[in-house]
Design an enzyme around this catalytic site. Structure first.
Site, PDB file in Angstrom:
ATOM      1  N   HIS A   9      22.525  77.752 -30.037  1.00  0.00           N
ATOM      2  CA  HIS A   9      22.263  77.094 -31.478  1.00  0.00           C
ATOM      3  C   HIS A   9      22.588  78.166 -32.475  1.00  0.00           C
ATOM      4  CE1 HIS A   9      18.389  79.548 -31.798  1.00  0.00           C
ATOM      5  NE2 HIS A   9      18.388  79.246 -30.564  1.00  0.00           N
ATOM      6  N   GLU A  87      15.285  76.583 -23.811  1.00  0.00           N
ATOM      7  CA  GLU A  87      15.064  78.298 -23.982  1.00  0.00           C
ATOM      8  C   GLU A  87      13.966  78.681 -23.061  1.00  0.00           C
ATOM      9  OE1 GLU A  87      15.656  81.063 -24.045  1.00  0.00           O
ATOM     10  OE2 GLU A  87      16.150  81.614 -26.046  1.00  0.00           O
ATOM     11  N   LYS A  98       9.241  90.545 -32.785  1.00  0.00           N
ATOM     12  CA  LYS A  98       9.435  91.278 -31.758  1.00  0.00           C
ATOM     13  C   LYS A  98       9.095  92.853 -31.965  1.00  0.00           C
ATOM     14  CE  LYS A  98      12.862  87.679 -30.301  1.00  0.00           C
ATOM     15  NZ  LYS A  98      14.293  87.343 -30.063  1.00  0.00           N
TER      16      LYS A  98
END
EC number: 5.4.2.11
Length: 247
Positions: A9, A87, A98
């Site tokens: 995507h 996912e 992250k």
């Protein structure tokens, strides 16, 4: 020769914010929509056409496919949506930044959680608001099928029944297939098709919005694979994905 197109995507809002996304249903950014449209234009310019399309049940992949099919004047195409293309589920990491997670736990640990084959992140509790089991789109799944966390090994096991029972038979019928999915569900298929080792899969990074083409023989074994488009831009995009888990 059989050609299979895989497409991660376009950029999502949580890609932009560098968050673990997993099964959270976040939408594309404006840049992500542009990436998806550009992928469709590129596929059309390179002479591709499709007979059937597959995507996940998450809007960032669905909308990416819409843009691609719109650019190719193929909006009428049959589309199969499956949770098996979702996912990888990032468990308790979903929604976390992250880089901040790397600062807290160390870059090495975050790399293991993001890219190793068989080490899942910490699991969600079923009482957590992020648990997908209460969502209508997963109502047909058994409790065992709804993940609390996943490693790539789990994602491979989830995806392969769809490949063997649904997608591969359509390809063998001579149908041209595009799969619009996610970084790790595509990595799962890449690992299977190319027989990538558990160690080497760590280094494979799938960029957003760039078509990956597999040329397959009659047994659906890869002859070669390649990304369409500007190769310098591809390299930069792959490097950017690799850096996402750094502090």
């Amino acid at each position: 020769m059989i050609k299979l197109v895989l497409l991660r995507h376009g950029e999502s809002q949580w890609n932009r914010e560098n968050r673990f996304t997993g099964w959270h249903d976040i939408d594309l950014t404006d840049q992500g929509r542009i990436e998806a449209s550009n992928a469709g234009k590129l596929l059309r310019a390179e002479g591709f056409t499709f007979d059937i399309a597959y995507t996940s049940v998450l809007k960032r992949a669905i909308r990416t496919l819409w843009h691609v099919l719109d650019e190719m004047d193929l909006m009428w195409l049959p589309v199969t949506k499956s949770w098996r293309l979702n996912e990888r589920h990032y468990g308790a990491l979903q929604g976390l930044n992250k880089a901040e997670t790397a600062q807290k736990y160390g870059e090495e640990q975050v790399l293991v959680w993001r890219r190793s084959y068989d080490t899942p992140p910490p699991a969600l509790e079923k009482s957590d608001a992020r648990y997908p089991g209460s969502q209508a789109r997963y109502a047909s799944l058994s409790e065992a099928e709804v993940p609390l966390t996943e490693c790539l090994k789990d994602t491979v096991a989830r995806f392969l029944p769809l490949w063997h029972e649904t997608i591969a038979p359509e390809i063998r019928k001579g149908r041209n297939v595009i799969i619009a999915a996610h970084g790790n569900s595509i990595r799962a298929l890449v690992k299977y098709l190319d027989n990538v080792s558990e160690d080497d899969i760590v280094g494979i990074n799938i960029p957003t919005g760039i078509p990956l083409v597999y040329e397959l023989d009659d047994d659906l074994k890869p002859i070669r694979s390649y990304y369409l488009g500007d190769q310098d831009a591809l390299k930069k995009a792959q490097e950017a994905v690799a850096k996402q888990g750094k502090a």
